[in-house]
Design a protein around this motif. Structure first.
Motif, PDB file in Angstrom:
ATOM      1  N   ASP A  15       0.727  -0.975  -0.155  1.00 42.70           N
ATOM      2  CA  ASP A  15       0.016  -0.176   0.088  1.00 42.70           C
ATOM      3  C   ASP A  15       0.789   1.111   0.071  1.00 42.70           C
ATOM      4  N   LEU A  16       0.882   2.070  -1.083  1.00 37.85           N
ATOM      5  CA  LEU A  16       1.486   3.235  -0.940  1.00 37.85           C
ATOM      6  C   LEU A  16       1.294   4.367   0.151  1.00 37.85           C
ATOM      7  N   ASP A  39      -0.745  -0.906 -18.131  1.00 35.57           N
ATOM      8  CA  ASP A  39      -0.448  -1.941 -18.790  1.00 35.57           C
ATOM      9  C   ASP A  39       0.703  -2.844 -18.040  1.00 35.57           C
ATOM     10  N   GLN A  40       1.227  -2.193 -16.941  1.00 40.47           N
ATOM     11  CA  GLN A  40       2.036  -3.029 -15.936  1.00 40.47           C
ATOM     12  C   GLN A  40       1.014  -3.418 -14.923  1.00 40.47           C
ATOM     13  N   LYS A  41       0.005  -3.119 -14.647  1.00 42.05           N
ATOM     14  CA  LYS A  41      -0.818  -3.186 -13.425  1.00 42.05           C
ATOM     15  C   LYS A  41      -0.174  -2.794 -12.077  1.00 42.05           C
ATOM     16  N   VAL A  42       0.339  -1.615 -12.366  1.00 40.35           N
ATOM     17  CA  VAL A  42       0.982  -1.043 -11.004  1.00 40.35           C
ATOM     18  C   VAL A  42       0.669   0.409 -10.912  1.00 40.35           C
ATOM     19  N   LYS A  43       1.059   0.845  -9.805  1.00 35.55           N
ATOM     20  CA  LYS A  43       1.037   2.279  -9.342  1.00 35.55           C
ATOM     21  C   LYS A  43       2.526   2.756  -8.474  1.00 35.55           C
ATOM     22  N   THR A  44       2.980   3.640  -8.994  1.00 40.94           N
ATOM     23  CA  THR A  44       4.598   4.029  -8.641  1.00 40.94           C
ATOM     24  C   THR A  44       4.544   5.083  -7.638  1.00 40.94           C
ATOM     25  N   ALA A  45       5.419   5.355  -6.689  1.00 41.18           N
ATOM     26  CA  ALA A  45       5.718   6.440  -6.012  1.00 41.18           C
ATOM     27  C   ALA A  45       7.248   6.582  -6.324  1.00 41.18           C
ATOM     28  N   PHE A  46       7.643   7.844  -6.580  1.00 46.55           N
ATOM     29  CA  PHE A  46       9.227   8.011  -6.796  1.00 46.55           C
ATOM     30  C   PHE A  46       9.652   8.967  -5.726  1.00 46.55           C
ATOM     31  N   PHE A  47      11.115   8.727  -5.295  1.00 48.18           N
ATOM     32  CA  PHE A  47      11.634   9.438  -4.211  1.00 48.18           C
ATOM     33  C   PHE A  47      13.092   9.406  -4.924  1.00 48.18           C
ATOM     34  N   GLU A  58       3.066  -0.390  -5.961  1.00 41.63           N
ATOM     35  CA  GLU A  58       1.736  -1.233  -5.653  1.00 41.63           C
ATOM     36  C   GLU A  58       1.307  -1.743  -6.478  1.00 41.63           C
ATOM     37  N   SER A  59       0.591  -3.071  -6.521  1.00 37.25           N
ATOM     38  CA  SER A  59       0.145  -3.532  -7.446  1.00 37.25           C
ATOM     39  C   SER A  59      -1.498  -3.303  -7.566  1.00 37.25           C
ATOM     40  N   THR A  60      -2.094  -2.959  -8.654  1.00 35.16           N
ATOM     41  CA  THR A  60      -3.296  -2.571  -9.101  1.00 35.16           C
ATOM     42  C   THR A  60      -4.239  -3.859  -9.255  1.00 35.16           C
ATOM     43  N   ASP A  61      -3.506  -5.051  -9.493  1.00 34.93           N
ATOM     44  CA  ASP A  61      -4.268  -6.161  -9.741  1.00 34.93           C
ATOM     45  C   ASP A  61      -3.582  -7.422  -9.358  1.00 34.93           C
ATOM     46  N   PRO A  62      -4.229  -8.084  -8.340  1.00 37.42           N
ATOM     47  CA  PRO A  62      -3.553  -9.253  -7.572  1.00 37.42           C
ATOM     48  C   PRO A  62      -2.772 -10.153  -8.612  1.00 37.42           C
ATOM     49  N   GLU A  63      -3.354 -10.144 -10.042  1.00 37.25           N
ATOM     50  CA  GLU A  63      -2.664 -10.973 -11.167  1.00 37.25           C
ATOM     51  C   GLU A  63      -1.580 -10.411 -11.765  1.00 37.25           C
ATOM     52  N   GLY A  64      -1.380  -9.096 -11.374  1.00 36.70           N
ATOM     53  CA  GLY A  64      -0.043  -8.557 -12.169  1.00 36.70           C
ATOM     54  C   GLY A  64       1.228  -8.876 -11.647  1.00 36.70           C
TER      55      GLY A  64
END
Length: 136
Positions: A15-16, A39-47, A58-64
């Motif tokens: 969880d982000l 398309d990668q079924k992910v949400k990203t946060a950058f530092f 963070e996955s946006t789909d458990p199958e990703g």
């Protein structure tokens, strides 16, 4: 292959909203970008830390890919990414050296980078990402 630096270290998180405060409040880093790569079924946060980024995934789909990674291994380091000049040539070179490619051609990644992954079976167990900023 012409690598210039570690572009980022990818860390899988559940969880982000829970992870970002740790990086900001405890480590003193600033989250400068949150982005979904559908398309990668992910949400990203950058530092940023020095010239290197930390990328929380963070996955946006458990199958990703990140969902499956967390289910199998839990949260933690997912991959290391290197900045490369000439990503297509780098992939060709890696293949010629017997490295198993996950991506035979670059695809669009977060922050507009061209990315491609090398299989951990060929990279001593480390999922390796090559990144090129075509705008530089």
């Amino acid at each position: 292959m012409k690598l210039s630096h570690i572009e980022h270290i990818g860390i899988a998180v559940k969880d982000l909203a829970t992870a970002i405060p740790y990086y900001e409040k405890v480590l003193g880093l600033t989250c400068y970008n949150v982005e979904e790569v559908k398309d990668q079924k992910v949400k990203t946060a950058f530092f940023m830390i020095g010239q290197t980024k930390i990328e929380l995934l963070e996955s946006t789909d458990p199958e990703g890919p990140i969902g499956k990674f967390i289910e199998k291994k839990g949260e933690g380091v997912h991959h290391i990414a290197f900045a490369v000049e000439g990503i297509e040539n780098a992939l060709e070179f890696a293949a010629e050296q017997g490295v198993q490619l996950i991506d035979k051609a670059p695809r669009k990644g977060a922050e507009g980078l061209s990315i491609a992954f090398l299989h951990p079976k060929s990279t001593m167990g480390v999922l390796t990402e090559l990144c090129e900023d075509k705008n530089k």
